[in-house]
Motif scaffolding. Structure first.
Motif, PDB file in Angstrom:
ATOM      1  N   LEU A 125     -14.989 -27.208  37.319  1.00 35.91           N
ATOM      2  CA  LEU A 125     -16.037 -26.738  38.228  1.00 35.91           C
ATOM      3  C   LEU A 125     -17.434 -26.851  37.631  1.00 35.91           C
ATOM      4  CD1 LEU A 125     -14.333 -23.535  39.680  1.00 35.91           C
ATOM      5  CD2 LEU A 125     -14.713 -25.703  40.862  1.00 35.91           C
ATOM      6  N   MET A 126     -17.529 -26.748  36.309  1.00 33.33           N
ATOM      7  CA  MET A 126     -18.834 -26.784  35.631  1.00 33.33           C
ATOM      8  C   MET A 126     -18.773 -27.795  34.489  1.00 33.33           C
ATOM      9  SD  MET A 126     -19.312 -22.622  35.503  1.00 33.33           S
ATOM     10  CE  MET A 126     -17.542 -22.344  35.266  1.00 33.33           C
ATOM     11  N   PRO A 186     -21.571 -30.852  41.914  1.00 30.83           N
ATOM     12  CA  PRO A 186     -20.726 -29.710  42.303  1.00 30.83           C
ATOM     13  C   PRO A 186     -19.687 -30.135  43.324  1.00 30.83           C
ATOM     14  CG  PRO A 186     -23.063 -29.150  42.422  1.00 30.83           C
ATOM     15  CD  PRO A 186     -22.991 -30.630  42.233  1.00 30.83           C
ATOM     16  N   ILE A 187     -18.530 -29.525  43.266  1.00 30.62           N
ATOM     17  CA  ILE A 187     -17.484 -29.790  44.250  1.00 30.62           C
ATOM     18  C   ILE A 187     -17.822 -29.029  45.519  1.00 30.62           C
ATOM     19  CG2 ILE A 187     -15.028 -29.489  44.769  1.00 30.62           C
ATOM     20  CD1 ILE A 187     -14.584 -29.765  41.704  1.00 30.62           C
ATOM     21  N   LYS A 188     -17.944 -29.748  46.623  1.00 25.17           N
ATOM     22  CA  LYS A 188     -18.395 -29.134  47.869  1.00 25.17           C
ATOM     23  C   LYS A 188     -17.423 -28.061  48.351  1.00 25.17           C
ATOM     24  CE  LYS A 188     -21.001 -33.125  49.594  1.00 25.17           C
ATOM     25  NZ  LYS A 188     -21.120 -34.108  50.693  1.00 25.17           N
ATOM     26  N   ASN A 189     -16.138 -28.375  48.347  1.00 26.94           N
ATOM     27  CA  ASN A 189     -15.142 -27.463  48.901  1.00 26.94           C
ATOM     28  C   ASN A 189     -13.825 -27.670  48.161  1.00 26.94           C
ATOM     29  OD1 ASN A 189     -12.983 -26.416  50.674  1.00 26.94           O
ATOM     30  ND2 ASN A 189     -14.619 -26.104  52.162  1.00 26.94           N
ATOM     31  N   GLY A 245     -23.565 -14.351  47.897  1.00 24.61           N
ATOM     32  CA  GLY A 245     -22.578 -15.373  47.570  1.00 24.61           C
ATOM     33  C   GLY A 245     -22.477 -16.461  48.614  1.00 24.61           C
ATOM     34  N   ILE A 246     -21.595 -17.418  48.366  1.00 33.90           N
ATOM     35  CA  ILE A 246     -21.392 -18.546  49.272  1.00 33.90           C
ATOM     36  C   ILE A 246     -20.364 -18.176  50.336  1.00 33.90           C
ATOM     37  CG2 ILE A 246     -21.964 -20.210  47.472  1.00 33.90           C
ATOM     38  CD1 ILE A 246     -18.960 -20.728  47.128  1.00 33.90           C
ATOM     39  N   PRO A 247     -20.338 -18.905  51.464  1.00 30.10           N
ATOM     40  CA  PRO A 247     -19.317 -18.642  52.491  1.00 30.10           C
ATOM     41  C   PRO A 247     -17.919 -18.943  51.963  1.00 30.10           C
ATOM     42  CG  PRO A 247     -21.116 -19.989  53.359  1.00 30.10           C
ATOM     43  CD  PRO A 247     -21.285 -19.953  51.873  1.00 30.10           C
ATOM     44  N   GLN A 248     -16.953 -18.212  52.451  1.00 30.55           N
ATOM     45  CA  GLN A 248     -15.574 -18.430  52.015  1.00 30.55           C
ATOM     46  C   GLN A 248     -15.033 -19.737  52.551  1.00 30.55           C
ATOM     47  OE1 GLN A 248     -11.834 -16.074  53.320  1.00 30.55           O
ATOM     48  NE2 GLN A 248     -12.537 -15.020  51.475  1.00 30.55           N
ATOM     49  N   GLU A 249     -14.331 -20.452  51.704  1.00 29.15           N
ATOM     50  CA  GLU A 249     -13.713 -21.704  52.113  1.00 29.15           C
ATOM     51  C   GLU A 249     -12.431 -21.418  52.885  1.00 29.15           C
ATOM     52  OE1 GLU A 249     -15.271 -24.193  48.187  1.00 29.15           O
ATOM     53  OE2 GLU A 249     -13.121 -23.915  48.511  1.00 29.15           O
ATOM     54  N   LYS A 273     -25.413 -20.743  41.738  1.00 33.02           N
ATOM     55  CA  LYS A 273     -25.508 -21.172  43.136  1.00 33.02           C
ATOM     56  C   LYS A 273     -25.316 -22.687  43.250  1.00 33.02           C
ATOM     57  CE  LYS A 273     -28.444 -17.459  44.916  1.00 33.02           C
ATOM     58  NZ  LYS A 273     -29.762 -17.110  45.527  1.00 33.02           N
ATOM     59  N   TYR A 274     -25.864 -23.410  42.295  1.00 30.29           N
ATOM     60  CA  TYR A 274     -25.753 -24.870  42.325  1.00 30.29           C
ATOM     61  C   TYR A 274     -24.297 -25.314  42.173  1.00 30.29           C
ATOM     62  CZ  TYR A 274     -26.417 -29.774  41.045  1.00 30.29           C
ATOM     63  OH  TYR A 274     -26.349 -31.158  40.996  1.00 30.29           O
ATOM     64  N   TRP A 275     -23.580 -24.698  41.216  1.00 25.63           N
ATOM     65  CA  TRP A 275     -22.201 -25.101  40.945  1.00 25.63           C
ATOM     66  C   TRP A 275     -21.186 -24.331  41.774  1.00 25.63           C
ATOM     67  CZ3 TRP A 275     -21.538 -29.517  38.524  1.00 25.63           C
ATOM     68  CH2 TRP A 275     -22.535 -29.983  37.677  1.00 25.63           C
ATOM     69  N   LYS A 276     -21.626 -23.346  42.555  1.00 24.00           N
ATOM     70  CA  LYS A 276     -20.766 -22.562  43.447  1.00 24.00           C
ATOM     71  C   LYS A 276     -19.677 -21.816  42.684  1.00 24.00           C
ATOM     72  CE  LYS A 276     -21.468 -25.596  47.449  1.00 24.00           C
ATOM     73  NZ  LYS A 276     -20.816 -26.341  48.534  1.00 24.00           N
ATOM     74  N   VAL A 277     -20.110 -21.118  41.650  1.00 26.75           N
ATOM     75  CA  VAL A 277     -19.194 -20.306  40.851  1.00 26.75           C
ATOM     76  C   VAL A 277     -19.782 -18.902  40.744  1.00 26.75           C
ATOM     77  CG1 VAL A 277     -18.319 -22.263  39.534  1.00 26.75           C
ATOM     78  CG2 VAL A 277     -20.304 -20.995  38.693  1.00 26.75           C
TER      79      VAL A 277
END
Length: 376
Positions: free
Chosen positions: A242-243, A156-159, A309-313, A266-270
């Protein structure tokens, strides 16, 4: 230097009134000539004369107050001109002409600030591979090649924002009043620019970042930026980037359940919806299952939000820029004055990091890591 409500002047202007700057200011504020005339209590003909350069000394003080810009703005050289045809507006048909002109004018400030940073900190140029010579390369194959070229492997792309910035893409935020406008991208003098709508979930902002990267790679010489085909190509690129297919093929074993979608997303952050669409495209699930899962996700609120969800970049690059600028004696006010532009407009374009990094605002900013070329 004196300042009153953001309308300052460093003394007598070195140049004469620049009528193109008045047009840019009016368009940035989303005003018609008639609208500005009414605010100034003059005729529309008077505003037309000012913008045509037929009047040497229009009421600059009044215009500065009404348009919320420094007086020096109106004496500066011509701003960079961003042509509508360069920009990958996703939903141009739903945008008014005033909205288009407003966002193009604000984009011009982003280009000017980018040039300011380059001149003072020697930032590297863009590092986007050119795959145009490979005939028949699909968007998905282009994404795979890019992941390989950037040594992203099958992880996965971290950021996404940080990744784009490391590759020389200038990533700006769309100011709050314009967030009904989708994310977009363009190139200016070799530098790629992306503007992101921060009103979305973090997962969707990541997808938009990849989508605009697709435009920058796939359509840099194209003026077909309003066709459905072009948008679908950017969408296919983003999904594959992304995937990655090989990553999912190695990960998915046996029959999938909706619960597995939440693990994968969650793993791929999508987003969950993006993951379902990707699984369907790769034929992990049938059309019927896809439809059922989309309905269930909608009922759970995943169409409008991304629960858990994940934190906003945010931008690490601009965080570093403003911290270094502070060390070099550049306050936000001084930077804006050097650009002959608005502090507020500048801060709105850079994720709100200008105020937090330079003036000690309450928002947290990324830590500095060495110098700008080492942002990771």
């Amino acid at each position: 230097m004196t300042k009153t409500e953001n309308h300052w002047s460093a003394g007598p202007p070195e140049h004469s009134f620049n009528c193109t700057r008045l047009t840019a200011a009016r368009e940035r504020r989303g005003l018609t000539k008639q609208g500005l005339a009414e605010l100034c209590n003059v005729s529309r003909r008077a505003v037309s004369a000012w913008e045509a350069g037929e009047v040497d000394s229009p009421p600059i003080g009044q215009l500065a107050r009404i348009l919320d810009l420094p007086t020096d703005f109106f004496y500066a050289d011509d701003a960079p001109q961003i042509e509508e045809g360069w920009v990958t507006f996703r939903a141009l048909s739903t945008m008014t002409a005033r909205q288009v002109r407003r966002i193009l004018s604000l984009s011009s400030l982003g280009v000017e600030f980018s040039g300011w940073v380059d001149r003072r900190y020697g930032t590297p140029g863009a590092d986007l591979p050119d795959f145009s010579e490979v005939e028949g390369l699909s968007p998905s194959a282009t994404a795979e090649r890019l992941r390989s070229a950037w040594s992203l492997h099958l992880k996965p792309i971290k950021n996404m924002v940080t990744l784009l910035e490391r590759k020389g893409v200038r990533v700006f935020s769309i100011p709050t009043p314009d967030r009904e406008i989708d994310s977009f991208a363009f190139r200016y003098e070799g530098r790629p620019f992306t503007f992101l709508n921060l009103a979305k979930t973090a997962e969707r902002i990541r997808f938009d970042s990849a989508h605009e990267l697709g435009h920058l790679l796939l359509h840099k010489d194209s003026r077909r930026n309003r066709s459905r085909q072009v948008e679908q190509e950017a969408q296919d690129f983003a999904s594959s980037f992304l995937m990655p297919a090989d990553g999912l093929y190695a990960q998915v074993i046996g029959k999938l359940r909706l619960a597995d979608v939440f693990t994968l997303k969650k793993y791929w952050k999508v987003s969950a919806v993006a993951m379902v669409e990707r699984l369907y495209h790769l034929e992990f699930i049938s059309e019927w299952v896809r439809r059922q899962w989309i309905i269930e996700l909608s009922q759970l609120g995943y169409r409008v939000d991304e629960p858990d969800g994940i934190p906003q970049e945010t931008s690490r690059f601009f965080g570093d820029v403003f911290r270094l600028a502070r060390e070099d004696g550049w306050s936000l006010r001084k930077i804006a004055a050097d650009l002959k532009d608005s502090e507020k407009d500048l801060d709105a374009l850079v994720f709100g990091l200008a105020i937090s990094s330079i003036d000690g605002g309450g928002r947290s900013a990324p830590a500095v890591h060495g110098h700008l070329s080492l942002v990771q």
